[in-house]
Design an enzyme around this catalytic site. Structure first.
Site, PDB file in Angstrom:
ATOM      1  NE  ARG A   1      84.842 -27.404  14.215  1.00 38.64           N
ATOM      2  CZ  ARG A   1      83.516 -27.360  14.153  1.00 38.64           C
ATOM      3  NH1 ARG A   1      82.922 -26.651  13.214  1.00 38.64           N
ATOM      4  NH2 ARG A   1      82.775 -28.020  15.005  1.00 38.64           N
TER       5      ARG A   1
ATOM      6  CG  ASP B   1      72.678 -32.928  14.764  1.00 41.53           C
ATOM      7  OD1 ASP B   1      71.547 -32.837  14.265  1.00 41.53           O
ATOM      8  OD2 ASP B   1      73.579 -32.098  14.544  1.00 41.53           O
TER       9      ASP B   1
END
Length: 237
Positions: A30, A209
């Site tokens: 990332r 999530d």
């Protein structure tokens, strides 16, 4: 006079290689994605243990991005060395978190005003009670304004930084009752290191999530698609 602590055991960058502000995702890939997507002329300044750090420019501002790895011990090392040896003033964590509250949904942006924790990281500072360190209000205020300018209404409140990913304690339900927004694994150590060094820190996370609904997103999508938090952080860098 050269700083005798540079390079460190974990960062091989030279003195001056890092900008005053560092974006800090957990995942080295990332870090690479942010550098190659957003920075002009990014230069790889650290790749020790595959923890990629880059410095470039964003809209004329010099900005760095470097991964922290997973967990408070890891971000504790990298943030300490950046703050205390490399002259970094601001570290903005950009990572993922698991939602706890009902009003937090997958893909929402959360900003950690404070960070509860089950870690003993704070005991090194001589405080044996429970700590919930706070972010930099200046960075938080700027981040909220930048998000709203982008049409995003962030969720601002407490995060929970846990030392355990597979946690059998059942803490989630208790934290939800206390209004804690989300669970992650790094922010408390970052905030404590910033406080001790007299520097600034903020965690901007995307909900990947939800602990109670079971909704989640695949790893590849988490790595490259959570761009809003990156863009907010770059705007305030």
């Amino acid at each position: 006079m050269a700083n005798p602590n540079i390079p460190t055991p974990h960062i091989t960058a030279k003195e001056g290689d890092f900008a005053r502000t560092v974006l800090m995702p957990g995942d080295p890939l990332r870090s690479q994605f942010i550098a190659k997507t957003y920075l002009t002329d990014p230069v790889l300044v650290n790749n020790t243990r595959g923890v990629q750090g880059y410095t470039g420019t964003y809209r004329g501002k010099r900005v760095s991005v470097m991964a922290s790895g997973m967990g408070m011990p890891s971000i504790g090392i990298y943030s300490y060395e950046l703050y205390n040896y490399y002259g970094v003033e601001n570290i903005i964590r950009v990572g993922t978190a698991g939602g706890l509250c009902d009003n937090v949904k997958v893909r929402d942006i959360v900003m950690g005003m404070s960070a509860y924790t089950n870690s003993n990281f704070g005991r090194q500072f001589g405080f044996d009670g429970q700590l919930a360190p706070c972010c930099s209000f200046e960075l938080l205020e700027k981040a909220v304004a930048a998000a709203r300018k982008m049409g995003i209404e962030p969720n601002v409140g407490a995060l929970y930084s846990s030392d355990t990913f597979y946690d059998e304690s059942g803490a989630g339900g208790k934290l939800k009752k206390l209004g804690v927004l989300a669970i992650e694994m790094e922010s408390a150590a970052l905030y404590l290191n910033a406080a001790r060094a007299g520097k600034n820190a903020l965690a901007i996370c995307t909900i990947s999530d939800h602990v109670f609904t079971g909704e989640s997103l695949p790893a590849q999508e988490r790595q490259t698609s959570f761009t809003q938090m990156m863009e907010i952080a770059l705007e305030i860098a």
